[in-house]
Design a protein around this motif. Sequence first.
Motif, PDB file in Angstrom:
ATOM      1  N   ASP A  34      -5.039   9.979   8.225  1.00 26.30           N
ATOM      2  CA  ASP A  34      -4.247  10.792   7.299  1.00 26.30           C
ATOM      3  C   ASP A  34      -5.038  11.181   6.048  1.00 26.30           C
ATOM      4  O   ASP A  34      -4.464  11.437   4.989  1.00 26.30           O
ATOM      5  CB  ASP A  34      -2.968  10.049   6.913  1.00 26.30           C
ATOM      6  CG  ASP A  34      -3.253   8.703   6.262  1.00 26.30           C
ATOM      7  OD1 ASP A  34      -4.408   8.227   6.307  1.00 26.30           O
ATOM      8  OD2 ASP A  34      -2.307   8.113   5.701  1.00 26.30           O
ATOM      9  N   THR A  36      -7.040  13.004   3.080  1.00 22.99           N
ATOM     10  CA  THR A  36      -6.762  14.218   2.321  1.00 22.99           C
ATOM     11  C   THR A  36      -7.970  14.553   1.458  1.00 22.99           C
ATOM     12  O   THR A  36      -8.874  13.730   1.292  1.00 22.99           O
ATOM     13  CB  THR A  36      -5.521  14.047   1.428  1.00 22.99           C
ATOM     14  OG1 THR A  36      -5.749  12.967   0.517  1.00 22.99           O
ATOM     15  CG2 THR A  36      -4.274  13.777   2.268  1.00 22.99           C
ATOM     16  N   ASP A  43      -5.681  20.903  -3.672  1.00 23.43           N
ATOM     17  CA  ASP A  43      -5.608  20.254  -2.368  1.00 23.43           C
ATOM     18  C   ASP A  43      -5.810  21.299  -1.277  1.00 23.43           C
ATOM     19  O   ASP A  43      -5.307  22.416  -1.385  1.00 23.43           O
ATOM     20  CB  ASP A  43      -4.265  19.555  -2.174  1.00 23.43           C
ATOM     21  CG  ASP A  43      -4.201  18.210  -2.892  1.00 23.43           C
ATOM     22  OD1 ASP A  43      -5.224  17.775  -3.449  1.00 23.43           O
ATOM     23  OD2 ASP A  43      -3.121  17.600  -2.894  1.00 23.43           O
ATOM     24  N   ASP A  45      -6.397  21.912   3.211  1.00 26.84           N
ATOM     25  CA  ASP A  45      -6.300  21.366   4.567  1.00 26.84           C
ATOM     26  C   ASP A  45      -7.690  20.869   4.938  1.00 26.84           C
ATOM     27  O   ASP A  45      -8.635  21.665   5.026  1.00 26.84           O
ATOM     28  CB  ASP A  45      -5.825  22.442   5.540  1.00 26.84           C
ATOM     29  CG  ASP A  45      -5.739  21.914   6.958  1.00 26.84           C
ATOM     30  OD1 ASP A  45      -6.813  21.751   7.598  1.00 26.84           O
ATOM     31  OD2 ASP A  45      -4.619  21.659   7.420  1.00 26.84           O
ATOM     32  N   ARG A 100      -9.617   9.697   1.085  1.00 27.46           N
ATOM     33  CA  ARG A 100      -9.516  10.930   0.306  1.00 27.46           C
ATOM     34  C   ARG A 100     -10.869  11.211  -0.322  1.00 27.46           C
ATOM     35  O   ARG A 100     -11.598  10.289  -0.682  1.00 27.46           O
ATOM     36  CB  ARG A 100      -8.467  10.802  -0.797  1.00 27.46           C
ATOM     37  CG  ARG A 100      -8.366  12.084  -1.641  1.00 27.46           C
ATOM     38  CD  ARG A 100      -7.194  12.034  -2.603  1.00 27.46           C
ATOM     39  NE  ARG A 100      -7.144  13.229  -3.426  1.00 27.46           N
ATOM     40  CZ  ARG A 100      -6.557  14.376  -3.105  1.00 27.46           C
ATOM     41  NH1 ARG A 100      -5.944  14.489  -1.949  1.00 27.46           N
ATOM     42  NH2 ARG A 100      -6.564  15.408  -3.936  1.00 27.46           N
TER      43      ARG A 100
END
Length: 106
Positions: A34, A36, A43, A45, A100
């Motif tokens: 998950d 990011t 932010d 994709d 992230r």
Amino acid sequence: MIPTDQLTDPAVRAFVTAVNSNDPSAFRGTLTPDATMSDDGSDEDLDQWAEKEIFAANGRMEVESEADDGHSLIANFHNDTWGDMRTKWRFTVDGGQVARFDTGQA
């Protein structure tokens, strides 16, 4: 420049190695399911961004410096679309994988 194999954090080292090898499968393997990311504060994709900015454009990172136990990098990033950019990278690592990353111009 810091040789990739001398980067402090193993997850960040694997991330940079995958980018520089232009290996999408290895890149995905460095990330949590998950994961990011953001680029210049927005932010994005992650899969679309990586394909456009790294893999389709032959992205490469040359690490200039690292801080914060290897979770913050200053790197010269090059791709065929934008050329050379001095960039900053901030990584959040969870369980040995990148959960992230935030990048942008330095």
